[in-house]
Design a protein around this motif. Structure first.
Motif, PDB file in Angstrom:
ATOM      1  N   GLY A  26      38.421  -6.867  90.605  1.00 38.28           N
ATOM      2  CA  GLY A  26      37.506  -6.080  91.412  1.00 38.28           C
ATOM      3  C   GLY A  26      38.292  -5.169  92.323  1.00 38.28           C
ATOM      4  N   GLN A  27      37.693  -4.048  92.699  1.00 33.05           N
ATOM      5  CA  GLN A  27      38.389  -3.020  93.464  1.00 33.05           C
ATOM      6  C   GLN A  27      37.798  -2.828  94.857  1.00 33.05           C
ATOM      7  OE1 GLN A  27      41.059  -1.193  92.086  1.00 33.05           O
ATOM      8  NE2 GLN A  27      40.979  -2.460  90.251  1.00 33.05           N
ATOM      9  N   SER A  28      37.018  -3.828  95.319  1.00 31.02           N
ATOM     10  CA  SER A  28      36.487  -3.751  96.679  1.00 31.02           C
ATOM     11  C   SER A  28      36.338  -5.168  97.219  1.00 31.02           C
ATOM     12  CB  SER A  28      35.139  -3.023  96.715  1.00 31.02           C
ATOM     13  OG  SER A  28      34.161  -3.730  95.971  1.00 31.02           O
ATOM     14  N   ALA A  29      36.302  -5.284  98.537  1.00 33.38           N
ATOM     15  CA  ALA A  29      36.148  -6.577  99.206  1.00 33.38           C
ATOM     16  C   ALA A  29      34.777  -6.625  99.854  1.00 33.38           C
ATOM     17  CB  ALA A  29      37.255  -6.779 100.247  1.00 33.38           C
ATOM     18  N   ASP A  30      33.847  -7.338  99.218  1.00 37.17           N
ATOM     19  CA  ASP A  30      32.467  -7.392  99.698  1.00 37.17           C
ATOM     20  C   ASP A  30      32.089  -8.836 100.023  1.00 37.17           C
ATOM     21  OD1 ASP A  30      32.156  -4.621  99.034  1.00 37.17           O
ATOM     22  OD2 ASP A  30      31.920  -5.233  96.939  1.00 37.17           O
ATOM     23  N   ASN A  31      31.274  -9.016 101.057  1.00 35.88           N
ATOM     24  CA  ASN A  31      30.727 -10.336 101.404  1.00 35.88           C
ATOM     25  C   ASN A  31      31.794 -11.424 101.448  1.00 35.88           C
ATOM     26  OD1 ASN A  31      28.074  -9.196 101.354  1.00 35.88           O
ATOM     27  ND2 ASN A  31      28.078  -9.374  99.122  1.00 35.88           N
ATOM     28  N   VAL A  32      32.897 -11.131 102.144  1.00 36.35           N
ATOM     29  CA  VAL A  32      34.028 -12.057 102.122  1.00 36.35           C
ATOM     30  C   VAL A  32      33.692 -13.399 102.770  1.00 36.35           C
ATOM     31  CG1 VAL A  32      35.795 -10.265 101.988  1.00 36.35           C
ATOM     32  CG2 VAL A  32      34.937 -10.989 104.234  1.00 36.35           C
ATOM     33  N   ALA A  33      32.709 -13.445 103.655  1.00 37.29           N
ATOM     34  CA  ALA A  33      32.349 -14.717 104.281  1.00 37.29           C
ATOM     35  C   ALA A  33      31.747 -15.697 103.284  1.00 37.29           C
ATOM     36  CB  ALA A  33      31.364 -14.487 105.433  1.00 37.29           C
TER      37      ALA A  33
ATOM     38  N   ASN B  72      41.598  -6.182  78.970  1.00 39.90           N
ATOM     39  CA  ASN B  72      40.140  -6.113  78.915  1.00 39.90           C
ATOM     40  C   ASN B  72      39.703  -4.826  79.598  1.00 39.90           C
ATOM     41  OD1 ASN B  72      37.381  -7.035  78.649  1.00 39.90           O
ATOM     42  ND2 ASN B  72      37.458  -7.515  80.834  1.00 39.90           N
ATOM     43  N   VAL B  73      39.306  -3.840  78.816  1.00 35.28           N
ATOM     44  CA  VAL B  73      38.987  -2.522  79.371  1.00 35.28           C
ATOM     45  C   VAL B  73      37.538  -2.504  79.852  1.00 35.28           C
ATOM     46  CG1 VAL B  73      38.793  -0.061  78.878  1.00 35.28           C
ATOM     47  CG2 VAL B  73      40.692  -1.374  77.935  1.00 35.28           C
ATOM     48  N   VAL B  74      37.357  -2.155  81.120  1.00 36.02           N
ATOM     49  CA  VAL B  74      36.031  -2.046  81.713  1.00 36.02           C
ATOM     50  C   VAL B  74      35.875  -0.670  82.340  1.00 36.02           C
ATOM     51  CG1 VAL B  74      35.946  -4.529  82.177  1.00 36.02           C
ATOM     52  CG2 VAL B  74      36.698  -2.960  83.988  1.00 36.02           C
ATOM     53  N   THR B  75      34.624  -0.250  82.522  1.00 28.17           N
ATOM     54  CA  THR B  75      34.366   1.046  83.154  1.00 28.17           C
ATOM     55  C   THR B  75      34.069   0.914  84.647  1.00 28.17           C
ATOM     56  OG1 THR B  75      32.012   0.962  82.629  1.00 28.17           O
ATOM     57  CG2 THR B  75      33.459   1.981  80.992  1.00 28.17           C
ATOM     58  N   SER B  76      34.007  -0.335  85.165  1.00 29.63           N
ATOM     59  CA  SER B  76      33.647  -0.632  86.553  1.00 29.63           C
ATOM     60  C   SER B  76      32.209  -0.188  86.824  1.00 29.63           C
ATOM     61  CB  SER B  76      34.615  -0.010  87.549  1.00 29.63           C
ATOM     62  OG  SER B  76      35.929  -0.519  87.315  1.00 29.63           O
ATOM     63  N   MET B  77      31.641  -0.623  87.986  1.00 27.59           N
ATOM     64  CA  MET B  77      30.215  -0.355  88.161  1.00 27.59           C
ATOM     65  C   MET B  77      29.741  -0.204  89.601  1.00 27.59           C
ATOM     66  SD  MET B  77      28.932  -4.170  86.967  1.00 27.59           S
ATOM     67  CE  MET B  77      27.198  -3.791  87.157  1.00 27.59           C
ATOM     68  N   PHE B  78      30.551  -0.483  90.620  1.00 30.34           N
ATOM     69  CA  PHE B  78      30.026  -0.514  91.980  1.00 30.34           C
ATOM     70  C   PHE B  78      30.511   0.675  92.812  1.00 30.34           C
ATOM     71  CE2 PHE B  78      30.180  -5.093  90.757  1.00 30.34           C
ATOM     72  CZ  PHE B  78      28.800  -5.291  90.725  1.00 30.34           C
TER      73      PHE B  78
ATOM     74  N   SER C 271      30.640   8.110  94.955  1.00 26.08           N
ATOM     75  CA  SER C 271      29.873   7.029  94.347  1.00 26.08           C
ATOM     76  C   SER C 271      30.375   6.869  92.916  1.00 26.08           C
ATOM     77  CB  SER C 271      28.370   7.333  94.362  1.00 26.08           C
ATOM     78  OG  SER C 271      28.100   8.510  93.630  1.00 26.08           O
ATOM     79  N   MET C 272      29.903   5.834  92.241  1.00 28.16           N
ATOM     80  CA  MET C 272      30.346   5.603  90.882  1.00 28.16           C
ATOM     81  C   MET C 272      29.837   6.721  89.964  1.00 28.16           C
ATOM     82  SD  MET C 272      32.154   3.697  88.952  1.00 28.16           S
ATOM     83  CE  MET C 272      32.399   2.254  89.978  1.00 28.16           C
ATOM     84  N   PRO C 273      30.724   7.337  89.175  1.00 25.26           N
ATOM     85  CA  PRO C 273      30.267   8.345  88.221  1.00 25.26           C
ATOM     86  C   PRO C 273      29.227   7.765  87.262  1.00 25.26           C
ATOM     87  CG  PRO C 273      32.660   8.375  88.423  1.00 25.26           C
ATOM     88  CD  PRO C 273      32.186   7.163  89.157  1.00 25.26           C
ATOM     89  N   ASP C 274      28.445   8.639  86.652  1.00 18.86           N
ATOM     90  CA  ASP C 274      27.346   8.159  85.815  1.00 18.86           C
ATOM     91  C   ASP C 274      27.862   7.455  84.562  1.00 18.86           C
ATOM     92  OD1 ASP C 274      27.387  10.017  83.400  1.00 18.86           O
ATOM     93  OD2 ASP C 274      27.112  11.499  84.968  1.00 18.86           O
ATOM     94  N   HIS C 275      26.955   6.710  83.953  1.00 15.85           N
ATOM     95  CA  HIS C 275      27.271   5.835  82.820  1.00 15.85           C
ATOM     96  C   HIS C 275      27.922   6.604  81.670  1.00 15.85           C
ATOM     97  CE1 HIS C 275      26.291   3.132  79.383  1.00 15.85           C
ATOM     98  NE2 HIS C 275      26.434   2.176  80.283  1.00 15.85           N
ATOM     99  N   ALA C 276      27.351   7.738  81.285  1.00 17.64           N
ATOM    100  CA  ALA C 276      27.875   8.508  80.150  1.00 17.64           C
ATOM    101  C   ALA C 276      29.282   9.013  80.429  1.00 17.64           C
ATOM    102  CB  ALA C 276      26.933   9.678  79.837  1.00 17.64           C
ATOM    103  N   TRP C 277      29.525   9.485  81.652  1.00 13.45           N
ATOM    104  CA  TRP C 277      30.847   9.982  82.026  1.00 13.45           C
ATOM    105  C   TRP C 277      31.885   8.862  81.932  1.00 13.45           C
ATOM    106  CZ3 TRP C 277      34.684   8.903  85.512  1.00 13.45           C
ATOM    107  CH2 TRP C 277      35.617   9.917  85.804  1.00 13.45           C
ATOM    108  N   ARG C 278      31.529   7.683  82.449  1.00 18.15           N
ATOM    109  CA  ARG C 278      32.479   6.562  82.443  1.00 18.15           C
ATOM    110  C   ARG C 278      32.832   6.116  81.024  1.00 18.15           C
ATOM    111  NH1 ARG C 278      30.028   2.132  84.744  1.00 18.15           N
ATOM    112  NH2 ARG C 278      28.036   3.171  85.132  1.00 18.15           N
ATOM    113  N   TYR C 279      31.838   6.108  80.132  1.00 16.41           N
ATOM    114  CA  TYR C 279      32.129   5.672  78.762  1.00 16.41           C
ATOM    115  C   TYR C 279      32.892   6.722  77.973  1.00 16.41           C
ATOM    116  CZ  TYR C 279      30.104   1.100  78.951  1.00 16.41           C
ATOM    117  OH  TYR C 279      29.893  -0.225  79.254  1.00 16.41           O
ATOM    118  N   ALA C 280      32.638   8.003  78.231  1.00 17.96           N
ATOM    119  CA  ALA C 280      33.432   9.050  77.589  1.00 17.96           C
ATOM    120  C   ALA C 280      34.883   8.965  78.058  1.00 17.96           C
ATOM    121  CB  ALA C 280      32.842  10.426  77.910  1.00 17.96           C
ATOM    122  N   ARG C 281      35.069   8.709  79.349  1.00 23.18           N
ATOM    123  CA  ARG C 281      36.431   8.551  79.870  1.00 23.18           C
ATOM    124  C   ARG C 281      37.098   7.324  79.248  1.00 23.18           C
ATOM    125  NH1 ARG C 281      39.487   9.722  84.965  1.00 23.18           N
ATOM    126  NH2 ARG C 281      40.774   7.885  85.433  1.00 23.18           N
TER     127      ARG C 281
END
Length: 443
Positions: free
Chosen positions: A54-61, A118-124, A135-145
């Motif tokens: 993951g590339q962010s630190a959320d809800n660490v508590a 394991n290649v992922v496009t990320s989502m958050f 913000s996260m680029p749109d779904h089509a852009w991420r999959y083309a990349r």
């Protein structure tokens, strides 16, 4: 034969696992903890260990998620093990192909051919804002990349022919005619190459993907060599399995492409002992936080629900206006298991929509065999609810049952991850040579 990976996640996949008195939460910055987990998995002759990322630190508590960067951790773990494969998630949205190709190829050399990616496009959006996006680029852009990203990485690995290194102390270190730039110029990347790392020991480290959307399934069918999946029960697993295998054939591929759904297993010497282990973790879950989260999932206030009473009636799927995937899984859990509210919270806290098996080693082996023989899975991505206890239980008690039934190896027969998974070594495809219609420099 079943394919089995250990999915390592902090103190375990149950959100309350870190709260247990026996958890190793204080050791998450100690590489020795992860080396021990890898050695346990290797003792069980598993195909590989796997890290998500993951590339962010959320809800660490709420509990630990990420600590050590996974590719760095795998470098150390490769030195503590001999045969087991080592897989890490790589984001095609946030990495560049040259950076990823160099890191993964280096690890394949360090481990002598045991690396998968394991290649992922990320989502958050929170992740995107750490990498220069609003913000996260749109779904089509991420999959083309992602499609272009994978191709460039493969071309970089093949920019060195397998016989390029000469080590001739009286002559040349390498045969320059076997090393070529790739001169890639596409929509998302411009990469000259060649790579700075010679051809990886496996040719290409094994490519994993986890396509769920229609576009993701197509990408996985065209590119993946093994696939992670989410399936609550056998019918859902069969739908995904049959669809992916059909898409693989439609893409003109004859590769096996093993499909490995996630599996959360509570193992006990009796069914009662296994259920007690499950309940022990469920009772550590802060109920107020869990009920607030459930309220978001089901679109209504659940905070006054009685924990040990049956789950109140929920609207049918067609009348639910929120995200339907998770809601459909919740409805299936309620219909199939008839859980109490506390049990439902525990199921969602431990693997979410992934298959959960609770019982004796024989009962769990029975169910795994049923999935294997009925087009539900080629193997499983093991998601122990607690670590290290969950994987120790599985290795010590379930693996021997699977071995006695001839469903899992008794020892390693190969030394590479590609070999463990029964995957062919890809032919070296040197970019410049291919353009000229020859394969010079490819051993």
């Amino acid at each position: 034969m079943l394919r089995l990976n250990l999915f390592i996640f902090a103190c375990g996949h149950h959100r309350a696992a870190w709260r247990h008195p026996d958890s190793c939460v204080e050791r998450l910055g100690d590489i020795g903890y992860f080396e021990d987990l890898a050695r346990t998995a290797e003792r069980g002759k598993l195909d590989a260990v796997f890290f998500a990322d993951g590339q962010s630190a959320d809800n660490v508590a709420d509990g630990p998620r990420w600590f050590l960067e996974p590719l760095t951790a795998l470098a150390a773990m490769s030195r503590a093990t001999e045969r087991i494969g080592l897989i890490s998630t790589v984001s095609s949205t946030f990495y560049t192909p040259f950076h990823a190709a160099r890191l993964v190829a280096s690890l394949d050399h360090i481990s002598r051919g045991r690396i998968g990616w394991n290649v992922v496009t990320s989502m958050f959006d929170a992740e995107a804002r750490n990498h220069g996006f609003d913000s996260m680029p749109d779904h089509a852009w991420r999959y083309a990349r992602a499609e272009e990203f994978i191709q460039v990485v493969l071309d970089l690995w093949d920019s060195w022919g397998e016989g390029a290194l000469l080590h001739d102390r009286k002559g040349a270190y390498a045969d320059s005619s076997a090393i070529h730039p790739i001169h890639h110029k596409g929509e998302h990347f411009q990469v000259d190459g060649p790579l700075t790392v010679p051809h990886p020991p496996q040719g290409h480290p094994v490519l994993f993907q986890a396509g769920a959307s229609d576009q993701g399934r197509d990408l996985a069918a065209r590119r993946a060599e093994a696939i992670y999946a989410v399936a609550y029960d056998l019918p859902a697993a069969q739908e995904y399995y049959r669809d992916i295998k059909r898409r693989v054939r439609s893409a003109g591929r004859s590769d096996p492409v093993p499909i490995m759904p996630g599996l959360v297993a509570y193992v006990g010497s009796t069914d009662q002992e296994a259920r007690a282990k499950q309940r022990e973790l469920d009772e550590l879950l802060p109920s107020a936080d869990a009920l607030r989260q459930l309220s978001m999932y089901v679109g209504q206030n659940c905070e006054q629900w009685e924990l040990d009473a049956p789950v109140p009636a929920l609207p049918p799927l067609e009348k639910f206006s929120g995200p339907k995937g998770r809601y459909a899984t919740i409805l299936r859990i309620i219909e199939t298991e008839r859980p109490t509210v506390r049990q439902l919270l525990g199921r969602l806290a431990s693997g979410g929509g992934h298959c959960t098996m609770v019982g004796t080693p024989e009962r769990i082996a029975d169910e795994m065999e049923r999935w294997l023989l009925n087009e539900g899975a080629d193997g499983f991505n093991l998601m122990p609810p607690s670590l290290p206890g969950g994987i120790e239980d599985f290795v010590d008690h379930v693996i021997p049952v699977l071995q006695r039934r001839g469903l899992f190896r008794k020892d390693y027969e190969t030394s590479t991850l590609r070999g463990h998974l029964g995957l062919a070594r890809p032919a070296c495809r040197n970019t410049s040579a291919v353009a000229a219609g020859v394969r010079e420099g490819c051993g």
